[in-house]
Design a protein around this motif. Structure first.
Motif, PDB file in Angstrom:
ATOM      1  N   VAL B 133       0.868  -1.186   0.000  1.00 10.47           N
ATOM      2  CA  VAL B 133       0.000   0.000   0.000  1.00 10.47           C
ATOM      3  C   VAL B 133       0.898   1.227   0.000  1.00 10.47           C
ATOM      4  O   VAL B 133       1.656   1.456   0.946  1.00 10.47           O
ATOM      5  CB  VAL B 133      -0.960   0.053   1.203  1.00 10.47           C
ATOM      6  N   ILE B 135       0.974   5.409  -0.626  1.00 14.15           N
ATOM      7  CA  ILE B 135       0.111   6.583  -0.665  1.00 14.15           C
ATOM      8  C   ILE B 135       0.972   7.814  -0.922  1.00 14.15           C
ATOM      9  O   ILE B 135       1.990   8.009  -0.250  1.00 14.15           O
ATOM     10  CB  ILE B 135      -0.650   6.759   0.676  1.00 14.15           C
ATOM     11  N   LEU B 158      -3.116  12.168  -2.724  1.00 12.87           N
ATOM     12  CA  LEU B 158      -3.169  12.400  -4.174  1.00 12.87           C
ATOM     13  C   LEU B 158      -3.124  11.087  -4.958  1.00 12.87           C
ATOM     14  O   LEU B 158      -3.620  11.024  -6.083  1.00 12.87           O
ATOM     15  CB  LEU B 158      -2.003  13.282  -4.626  1.00 12.87           C
ATOM     16  N   HIS B 159      -2.508  10.068  -4.372  1.00  7.05           N
ATOM     17  CA  HIS B 159      -2.393   8.768  -5.051  1.00  7.05           C
ATOM     18  C   HIS B 159      -2.485   7.639  -4.034  1.00  7.05           C
ATOM     19  O   HIS B 159      -1.947   7.761  -2.936  1.00  7.05           O
ATOM     20  CB  HIS B 159      -1.027   8.619  -5.746  1.00  7.05           C
ATOM     21  N   ILE B 160      -3.147   6.566  -4.420  1.00  9.64           N
ATOM     22  CA  ILE B 160      -3.111   5.322  -3.629  1.00  9.64           C
ATOM     23  C   ILE B 160      -2.813   4.188  -4.591  1.00  9.64           C
ATOM     24  O   ILE B 160      -3.469   4.068  -5.628  1.00  9.64           O
ATOM     25  CB  ILE B 160      -4.468   5.025  -2.947  1.00  9.64           C
ATOM     26  N   GLU B 161      -1.813   3.376  -4.265  1.00 10.76           N
ATOM     27  CA  GLU B 161      -1.622   2.131  -5.009  1.00 10.76           C
ATOM     28  C   GLU B 161      -1.743   0.970  -4.031  1.00 10.76           C
ATOM     29  O   GLU B 161      -1.086   0.955  -2.995  1.00 10.76           O
ATOM     30  CB  GLU B 161      -0.279   2.079  -5.725  1.00 10.76           C
ATOM     31  N   ILE B 162      -2.611   0.025  -4.350  1.00 10.73           N
ATOM     32  CA  ILE B 162      -2.886  -1.114  -3.464  1.00 10.73           C
ATOM     33  C   ILE B 162      -2.718  -2.403  -4.241  1.00 10.73           C
ATOM     34  O   ILE B 162      -3.149  -2.513  -5.392  1.00 10.73           O
ATOM     35  CB  ILE B 162      -4.346  -1.074  -2.950  1.00 10.73           C
TER      36      ILE B 162
END
Lengths: 214, 214
Positions: B133, B135, B158-162
């Motif tokens: 995760v 962010i 501004l960004h989330i990568e999961i």
């Protein structure tokens, strides 16, 4: 899976709420016990308790705007100046979860949710008898967070009661021995298993992480 | 085991620190990634990230006074206005723990602690490639907490990568599938097992907790 700010804003409200309430990582499950000036007790689950300092012992917690179901907690703390923080354990996680039903102020969540009030140490606010970590706090100040209308309540620790077997001579507390639960989002509960304990990080005990085949 | 405020104050400093750092319950383990204006990257473990709101997505974190080893994190955020929050997983918990060694500003914790910088989405601050995760946040404001000289830094997501497999269609994130770790005190790490998921708490679905033999 990547979401930009714009993609998050365009998501269905519930999905956005679920994602953003989970991305900070695991949160502690705590019950806040209070009493109104005319003697009505209240109990509310919070997942935003945060450590602020150890000398004196200070804890913070985040409060949503006034329309929130936790407004009774806020009103009681403002009226009396005292509150309790009680760890949630798995054996009463469901009871704790349902304290967030929108009860009336004269209905006690202790009774409605099957938990037991305990008045200890001549402290004015009720503790949760079932909880293995009970903390009594004196309200110190409210710090407003203007950007979204929330605020942080800060309290000073006046009392701590901990289940004997879960604390050792050095003061280390093993949360897994107490069956303490963590939360993610609004409704998923996790049990904890102790997996690692590392020494205080100093240059002198730094492992050589640059070796490829450590 | 009961400790009053006076008894806590009279304890050995390390024991007091251990107890009070553990009593808030489980804390999330996150790595904060930053870069200085002249391009030196920094990584620091924090256990004080807290959810502030979902629309817009806001996260807070508590910073100790300036002499803390995390001063480089603070300086970099003030210089560039951006930072990343990356969940710690068990596979690199030891690496993450040792980011709190007092390194010099021109030494990157990424390199010293065996973690990999990832620059993604044209975002200025470095993410931790190993983390499931990631962010990306824009610094919004610093709120000072005068009572003990700490402050809360607030950032907007501004960004989330999961990691794909850990998030379902409703946006529920299963922290146990990612091997996310929680912390108590300064050095004890816990793995998580999902044990319960309860519906949104309403009066209409409130179990009858008043029945003794439920």
């Amino acid at each position: 899976m990547h979401y930009s700010k714009e993609e998050l804003q365009n998501l269905d409200k519930v999905k956005r709420l679920n994602i953003i309430n989970s991305v900070s990582g695991v949160k502690p499950a705590n019950l806040i016990g209070t009493i109104s000036s005319d003697g009505a007790t209240n109990l509310a689950i919070f997942s935003s308790v945060v450590h602020l300092g150890s000398n004196p012992g200070l804890l913070g917690m985040i409060l949503r705007p006034a329309q929130d179901v936790r407004r009774h907690t806020y009103e009681n703390i403002m009226e009396t100046g005292y509150y309790t923080i009680n760890h949630v354990q798995r054996s009463f996680a469901e009871n704790a979860h349902f304290t967030s039903v929108k009860f009336e102020k004269d209905e006690s969540e202790f009774e409605k949710c099957g938990l037991t009030e305990a008045f200890l140490f001549d402290f004015p606010a009720p503790f949760v008898a079932e909880s293995q970590v009970k903390i009594g706090l004196k309200f110190l100040e409210e710090i407003s967070i203007p950007v979204n209308g929330t605020s942080m309540l800060i309290g000073e620790i006046l009392h701590i009661e901990i289940f004997d077997n879960a604390i050792n001579d050095l003061g280390y507390i093993d949360l897994s021995l107490m069956d303490h639960v963590g939360v993610s989002g609004l409704n998923t509960y996790y049990s904890l298993s102790k997996v690692d304990s590392f020494p205080y990080a100093r240059r002198s005990n730094l492992p050589d992480f640059t070796k490829k085949d450590r």
